[in-house]
Design an enzyme around this catalytic site. Structure first.
Site, PDB file in Angstrom:
ATOM      1  N   ARG A  47       0.863  -1.181   0.000  1.00 34.10           N
ATOM      2  CA  ARG A  47       0.000   0.000   0.000  1.00 34.10           C
ATOM      3  C   ARG A  47       0.893   1.223   0.000  1.00 34.10           C
ATOM      4  O   ARG A  47       2.119   1.113   0.092  1.00 34.10           O
ATOM      5  CB  ARG A  47      -1.037   0.010   1.136  1.00 34.10           C
ATOM      6  CG  ARG A  47      -0.675  -0.620   2.436  1.00 34.10           C
ATOM      7  CD  ARG A  47       0.470   0.016   3.165  1.00 34.10           C
ATOM      8  NE  ARG A  47       0.252   1.448   3.325  1.00 34.10           N
ATOM      9  CZ  ARG A  47       1.174   2.329   3.569  1.00 34.10           C
ATOM     10  NH1 ARG A  47       2.441   1.955   3.681  1.00 34.10           N
ATOM     11  NH2 ARG A  47       0.910   3.607   3.694  1.00 34.10           N
ATOM     12  N   ALA A  49       0.771   5.165  -2.150  1.00 34.50           N
ATOM     13  CA  ALA A  49       0.577   5.489  -3.572  1.00 34.50           C
ATOM     14  C   ALA A  49       1.749   5.075  -4.478  1.00 34.50           C
ATOM     15  O   ALA A  49       1.554   4.315  -5.436  1.00 34.50           O
ATOM     16  CB  ALA A  49       0.249   6.966  -3.709  1.00 34.50           C
ATOM     17  N   GLN A 199      -1.925   2.475   9.952  1.00 35.54           N
ATOM     18  CA  GLN A 199      -0.632   2.572   9.252  1.00 35.54           C
ATOM     19  C   GLN A 199       0.393   3.355  10.083  1.00 35.54           C
ATOM     20  O   GLN A 199       1.591   3.130   9.969  1.00 35.54           O
ATOM     21  CB  GLN A 199      -0.807   3.266   7.895  1.00 35.54           C
ATOM     22  CG  GLN A 199      -1.537   2.458   6.843  1.00 35.54           C
ATOM     23  CD  GLN A 199      -3.002   2.781   6.812  1.00 35.54           C
ATOM     24  OE1 GLN A 199      -3.589   3.158   7.815  1.00 35.54           O
ATOM     25  NE2 GLN A 199      -3.618   2.644   5.660  1.00 35.54           N
ATOM     26  N   ASP A 240      -2.107  11.039  -2.165  1.00 35.13           N
ATOM     27  CA  ASP A 240      -2.516  10.012  -3.128  1.00 35.13           C
ATOM     28  C   ASP A 240      -2.909  10.610  -4.470  1.00 35.13           C
ATOM     29  O   ASP A 240      -2.783   9.975  -5.506  1.00 35.13           O
ATOM     30  CB  ASP A 240      -3.661   9.175  -2.562  1.00 35.13           C
ATOM     31  CG  ASP A 240      -3.114   8.219  -1.513  1.00 35.13           C
ATOM     32  OD1 ASP A 240      -2.942   8.642  -0.352  1.00 35.13           O
ATOM     33  OD2 ASP A 240      -2.799   7.067  -1.878  1.00 35.13           O
ATOM     34  N   ASN A 250      -5.397  12.477   0.726  1.00 35.38           N
ATOM     35  CA  ASN A 250      -4.458  11.621   1.470  1.00 35.38           C
ATOM     36  C   ASN A 250      -5.277  10.828   2.479  1.00 35.38           C
ATOM     37  O   ASN A 250      -6.502  10.982   2.576  1.00 35.38           O
ATOM     38  CB  ASN A 250      -3.360  12.467   2.140  1.00 35.38           C
ATOM     39  CG  ASN A 250      -2.231  11.603   2.681  1.00 35.38           C
ATOM     40  OD1 ASN A 250      -1.693  10.759   1.964  1.00 35.38           O
ATOM     41  ND2 ASN A 250      -1.884  11.776   3.949  1.00 35.38           N
ATOM     42  N   LYS A 251      -4.609  10.013   3.239  1.00 38.04           N
ATOM     43  CA  LYS A 251      -5.276   9.116   4.189  1.00 38.04           C
ATOM     44  C   LYS A 251      -6.300   9.841   5.049  1.00 38.04           C
ATOM     45  O   LYS A 251      -6.082  10.973   5.470  1.00 38.04           O
ATOM     46  CB  LYS A 251      -4.193   8.473   5.067  1.00 38.04           C
ATOM     47  CG  LYS A 251      -4.654   7.495   6.107  1.00 38.04           C
ATOM     48  CD  LYS A 251      -5.559   6.408   5.575  1.00 38.04           C
ATOM     49  CE  LYS A 251      -4.992   5.646   4.413  1.00 38.04           C
ATOM     50  NZ  LYS A 251      -6.005   4.817   3.700  1.00 38.04           N
TER      51      LYS A 251
HETATM   52  O1  MRU Z   1      -4.458   3.185   2.170  1.00 40.29           O
HETATM   53  P1  MRU Z   1      -2.986   3.427   2.053  1.00 40.29           P
HETATM   54  O2  MRU Z   1      -2.205   2.860   3.181  1.00 40.29           O
HETATM   55  O3  MRU Z   1      -2.471   2.988   0.698  1.00 40.29           O
HETATM   56  O4  MRU Z   1      -2.841   4.997   2.115  1.00 40.29           O
HETATM   57  C1  MRU Z   1      -1.568   5.558   2.020  1.00 40.29           C
HETATM   58  C2  MRU Z   1      -1.557   7.021   2.193  1.00 40.29           C
HETATM   59  O5  MRU Z   1      -2.563   7.671   2.345  1.00 40.29           O
HETATM   60  C3  MRU Z   1      -0.226   7.686   2.052  1.00 40.29           C
HETATM   61  O6  MRU Z   1      -0.127   8.793   2.870  1.00 40.29           O
HETATM   62  C4  MRU Z   1      -0.063   8.107   0.593  1.00 40.29           C
HETATM   63  O7  MRU Z   1      -0.307   7.029  -0.264  1.00 40.29           O
HETATM   64  C5  MRU Z   1       1.279   8.643   0.321  1.00 40.29           C
HETATM   65  S1  MRU Z   1       2.490   7.365   0.391  1.00 40.29           S
HETATM   66  C6  MRU Z   1       3.995   8.031   0.040  1.00 40.29           C
END
Ligand code: MRU
Length: 355
Positions: A47, A49, A199, A240, A250-251
């Site tokens: 996981r 991006a 995470q 993302d 983003n998350k």
């Molecule tokens: O659901 P996830 O764990 O894939 O979400 C990840 C995030 O939101 C990160 O902050 C984002 O992808 C940037 S990763 C460099």
């Protein structure tokens, strides 16, 4: 300093570290079928991006490598099916689609040159490996630009995991923190646990701890308290998808951190590669938000923590551009007005590359 390796192309197949099992267990799987790679992306073995983009590129390469087609013409429908399967895994992170477009463009180039299928197989594997190498170089450059904005001595906050596990390099937001730390800045990282998938607690805390960077883990509902009282010098998160006006997905939980950071005069930064830009959409209202299983809210690691009621799980939220002090990319730093600065960076010559 320790850098986690979430994905690797090997002669045996695509090796992925199962991020669902961290930090309790470090278990890797070797995938030899692109459908397994698609499943791994959907089910969060990998996981973040940029790492999803690398996985998609390797998934395509695997599909091409393992195909039993004997002619290029005969392989074309299968190629479309491979790309389609990988595209349907996760909707928000634009890096996934960026990587698929890149692999499609390379395939079209090879077909146009009338290459043999054996040449195409090799070239597509090389392209996927190149995508991974470029992501590593990109992270280093983002880190160098962003480190300048970190406090010389003090606390910084992040969200989710935007580290090595999320990119395959040194990370974006955590890459900035890592470079600043290596430059001698005395940083202490506040890590929100990032419910529901944790995470922050499981991955960011693990990565920082392994890397020797001091941290304090906090629950998500402590964010406002620490931004008000914790003498936080900066917040830096990943992204993302970034719309043309700078609105950033983003998350889930990032938006409230950005608003609370503004309220408490703490600069809020985004660290992300240019491949995260989606200049085809004017603003964040057009960003598709992934809705994940409500079980990820009602259960933690398989244990039910709520009664059998309806629960929501939008996996991302959108932070309006007005809360973002700057966006660190591998080509430089974008500031408001973002419609202009992002367009300029998108059309600027690639500043990192390994070709
Ligand atoms: O659901 P996830 O764990 O894939 O979400 C990840 C995030 O939101 C990160 O902050 C984002 O992808 C940037 S990763 C460099």
């Amino acid at each position: 300093m320790y850098v986690a390796q979430p994905i690797e192309w090997t002669d045996r197949g695509v090796v992925m570290l199962d991020q669902r099992r961290l930090p309790a267990e470090e278990i890797s799987y070797t995938y030899t079928d692109y459908r397994e790679v698609a499943k791994a992306i959907r089910e969060m073995v990998i996981r973040g991006a940029p790492a999803i983009g690398v996985a998609a590129a390797m998934g395509v390469a695997l599909g091409v490598q393992k195909s039993t087609a004997t002619t290029v013409e005969g392989f074309k429908p299968e190629f479309a099916e491979i790309c389609e399967t990988l595209a349907k895994t996760r909707p928000t992170a634009v890096d996934l689609f960026w990587a698929l477009e890149r692999m499609k463009a390379r395939f079209a180039e090879l077909v146009a040159c009338k290459s043999e299928l054996s040449t195409i197989r090799e070239a597509m594997v090389s392209e996927a490996q190149l995508v991974h190498l470029e992501k590593k170089a990109t992270d280093e450059a983002i880190g160098a630009f962003g480190a300048e904005y970190m406090p010389k001595d003090g606390q910084v906050m992040t969200q989710c995991n935007a580290g090595a596990l999320a990119t395959g390099g040194i990370g974006t937001a955590l890459g900035v923190i890592r470079v600043a730390f290596q430059q001698g800045r005395k940083l202490h990282v506040l890590v929100p646990e990032t419910r529901p998938y944790l995470q922050g607690a499981r991955l960011t805390a693990w990565e920082l701890h392994r890397g020797g960077i001091p941290l304090t883990l906090i629950t998500d509902n402590m964010v406002g308290h620490f931004l008000k009282t914790g003498r936080v010098g900066a917040v830096v998160t990943g992204a993302d998808r970034i719309a043309a006006n700078g609105d950033t997905a983003n998350k889930i939980g990032t938006y409230q951190i950005a608003v609370l950071a503004r309220e408490n005069n703490v600069p809020f930064y985004i660290a992300a590669p240019v491949s995260t830009f989606d200049l085809s959409i004017p603003d964040g209202t057009h960003i598709p938000i992934e809705e994940r299983s409500s079980e990820e809210v009602t259960h933690i690691q398989g244990v039910r923590i709520a009664p059998d009621v309806h629960a929501a799980h939008p996996a991302f939220d959108v932070t309006p551009n007005r809360y973002i002090a700057a966006i660190f990319t591998e080509r430089g730093v974008a500031k408001a007005p973002y419609t202009e600065s992002l367009r300029a960076l998108a059309s600027a010559a690639q500043s990192v590359g390994v070709r």
